[in-house]
Design a protein around this motif. Structure first.
Motif, short mmCIF file in Angstrom:
data_model
loop_
_atom_site.label_atom_id
_atom_site.label_comp_id
_atom_site.label_asym_id
_atom_site.label_seq_id
_atom_site.Cartn_x
_atom_site.Cartn_y
_atom_site.Cartn_z
N LYS A 1 -3.26 -37.38 9.34
CA LYS A 1 -3.01 -38.80 9.52
C LYS A 1 -4.35 -39.52 9.54
O LYS A 1 -5.23 -39.20 10.35
CB LYS A 1 -2.26 -39.07 10.83
N THR B 1 -6.14 -44.57 3.79
CA THR B 1 -5.01 -44.04 4.57
C THR B 1 -4.00 -43.31 3.71
O THR B 1 -3.04 -42.73 4.23
CB THR B 1 -4.32 -45.18 5.33
N THR C 1 -5.37 -37.79 14.72
CA THR C 1 -5.65 -38.93 13.85
C THR C 1 -7.13 -38.93 13.46
O THR C 1 -8.00 -38.70 14.30
CB THR C 1 -5.31 -40.26 14.56
N VAL D 1 -6.23 -43.36 9.62
CA VAL D 1 -6.05 -44.79 9.90
C VAL D 1 -7.37 -45.51 9.66
O VAL D 1 -8.45 -44.91 9.65
CB VAL D 1 -5.57 -45.02 11.34
N GLU D 2 -7.24 -46.83 9.50
CA GLU D 2 -8.45 -47.65 9.37
C GLU D 2 -9.18 -47.70 10.71
O GLU D 2 -8.57 -47.56 11.77
CB GLU D 2 -8.07 -49.07 8.95
N ALA E 1 -7.84 -50.42 13.31
CA ALA E 1 -6.55 -50.09 13.92
C ALA E 1 -6.71 -49.09 15.04
O ALA E 1 -5.99 -49.10 16.04
CB ALA E 1 -5.60 -49.52 12.85
N GLU E 2 -7.69 -48.23 14.96
CA GLU E 2 -7.90 -47.20 15.97
C GLU E 2 -8.62 -47.74 17.19
O GLU E 2 -8.41 -47.31 18.31
CB GLU E 2 -8.70 -46.04 15.36
N THR F 1 -2.99 -37.90 3.14
CA THR F 1 -2.05 -37.42 4.16
C THR F 1 -1.94 -35.92 4.24
O THR F 1 -1.30 -35.40 5.16
CB THR F 1 -0.64 -37.99 3.89
#
Length: 429
Positions: A358, A327, A255, A360-361, A364-365, A330
């Motif tokens: 992948k 996001t 990620t 993510v913001e 969120a991580e 991909t």
């Protein structure tokens, strides 16, 4: 009818005057021609060194010509050279003229000047510069020598640079039916450039010192003071170009975060038989390239070309650093275009490199790890703060209990001790 003597005299005078005018008119051109003169000649490359213009010698078109000085009154003027290598001045007043060669910096010459006191039509100046010549052909059998059945090339061979006096030089020649070419150059510093021919043809690996470098496609030519003849051959072959693409992303993770820098470390392997300069393009929707390795030259926001050709069997390593913007990014995708300035990759199945990504913001991580860490550390943090705040002015730490109980107990013990003392004294008395 009788004519008077006066009439006869007048008739004879008129006839004589007319004849004299006719004679003067007839003699005027001859007199004028005797009072005028012409000076003309050419600048040519004396290839065989015999100081004479022969069929095999070339002319030096355009450029510096001659300076003409009237030896009687010192008047001076210059004449330029035309496209045919010639210069000339006509209907000069009869005199003695010094004609000087003005091009003795970029060329050497056995003739620097001459004197003319009458018409001169062969005032030629032989020049010695630098002659580059050779063969340009398809070396089918690869032996380095042109056979009669080996096809000559038709691409224009160019030479560019600066003459000894600093002036720009841009020359070109097209090989003849036998593949031969020749280019006359002044003294100076130049670069000969082999043409790109297409049709799957590429420069062959050099077999002799006269061959053009197949990795660069150019040949440096340097002439400081003495002109000479230099052999430069251009040998081509039918190539099978091929580039294989390999690589990985760094750091390698499951990620990535929005805005995080990701570097694609790519290997461009020349698995063909000709030197090529690969071009690559990135399919970076919702991402931006922020840095690339020095051996790449940008041709746009997402397209790059390798600065130098990769030799057969060798590998060029490149790096491209990019940042995902959101996001929606991909997939990392890099493609080698498979076209190398006239050559086509014979196997484009290994020209694609792609990795699912992948993104993510940042929030969120990081939310879950932050909450867990805070809960575990809470008891330690609370204990440390209690110890730090306890104590009195003496600096002693407090236990947190009230001192009043200890004070009452001490008072009782003191009273008991005093009573025991007086009772013992009464008994002794």
């Amino acid at each position: 009818m009788n004519r008077s003597l006066g009439d006869t005299v007048r008739t004879i005078f008129a006839a004589g005057t007319t004849a004299a005018l006719v004679l003067l008119a007839m003699g005027a051109p001859a007199l004028a021609q005797d009072e005028k003169m012409n000076i003309a000649g050419r600048f040519y490359f004396d290839h065989n060194g015999n100081d004479a213009y022969d069929a095999g010698d070339g002319v030096r078109a355009w450029g510096a010509g001659v300076r003409v000085t009237d030896q009687k009154d010192g008047r001076t003027f210059t004449l330029a050279v035309g496209a045919d290598g010639r210069y000339g001045v006509f209907n000069l007043a009869k005199s003695t003229y010094l004609v000087e060669n003005l091009d003795l910096v970029n060329y050497t010459s056995a003739k620097t000047s001459f004197t003319a006191s009458g018409t001169v039509t062969d005032g030629d100046f032989p020049l010695v510069g630098h002659l580059v010549k050779g063969l340009s052909f398809v070396d089918t059998n690869g032996d380095g020598t042109r056979q009669a059945d080996e096809k000559p090339t038709t691409g224009e061979i160019k030479v560019a640079g600066k003459a000894k006096d600093g002036s720009a030089v841009d020359q070109a020649a097209t090989p003849g039916a036998d593949g031969s070419y020749a280019i006359d150059l002044p003294l100076g510093e130049f670069t000969l450039m082999a043409p790109l021919l297409g049709e799957g043809l590429a420069l062959a690996k050099p077999r002799a010192a006269t061959d053009v470098d197949w990795a660069t496609g150019v040949r440096a030519i340097s002439v400081a003071s003495t002109g000479k003849t230099e052999q430069v051959d251009l040998r081509y072959f039918v190539a099978k170009a091929n580039i294989t693409v390999k690589g990985a992303l760094s750091p390698a993770k499951d990620t990535y975060l929005v805005g995080e820098q990701i570097t694609a470390q790519v290997k461009l392997v020349n698995s063909g038989d000709a030197p090529v300069a690969p071009r690559v393009g990135l399919g970076l929707h919702d991402a931006k390239v922020v840095r690339h390795s020095d051996n790449l030259e940008a041709e746009g926001a997402t397209q790059f070309v390798l600065r130098n050709r990769v030799l057969p069997g060798e590998t060029a390593e490149i790096e491209l650093t990019f940042v995902p913007g959101n996001t929606s990014f991909t997939l990392f995708k890099l493609v080698e275009f498979g076209s190398f300035a006239g050559l086509t990759d014979v196997d484009q199945s290994d020209n694609l490199l792609q990795f699912p990504v992948k993104v993510v913001e940042k929030s969120a991580e990081t939310t879950a790890p932050t909450t867990s860490t805070t809960t575990a550390a809470a008891p330690t943090t609370t204990t440390t703060q209690a110890v730090a705040k306890a104590g009195n002015k003496t600096g002693l730490a407090s236990t947190g209990a009230s001192p009043l109980g200890f004070l009452a107990l001490g008072t009782l013990l003191l009273a008991a001790g005093t009573g025991a003392f007086f009772m013992a004294r009464r008994r002794r008395s």
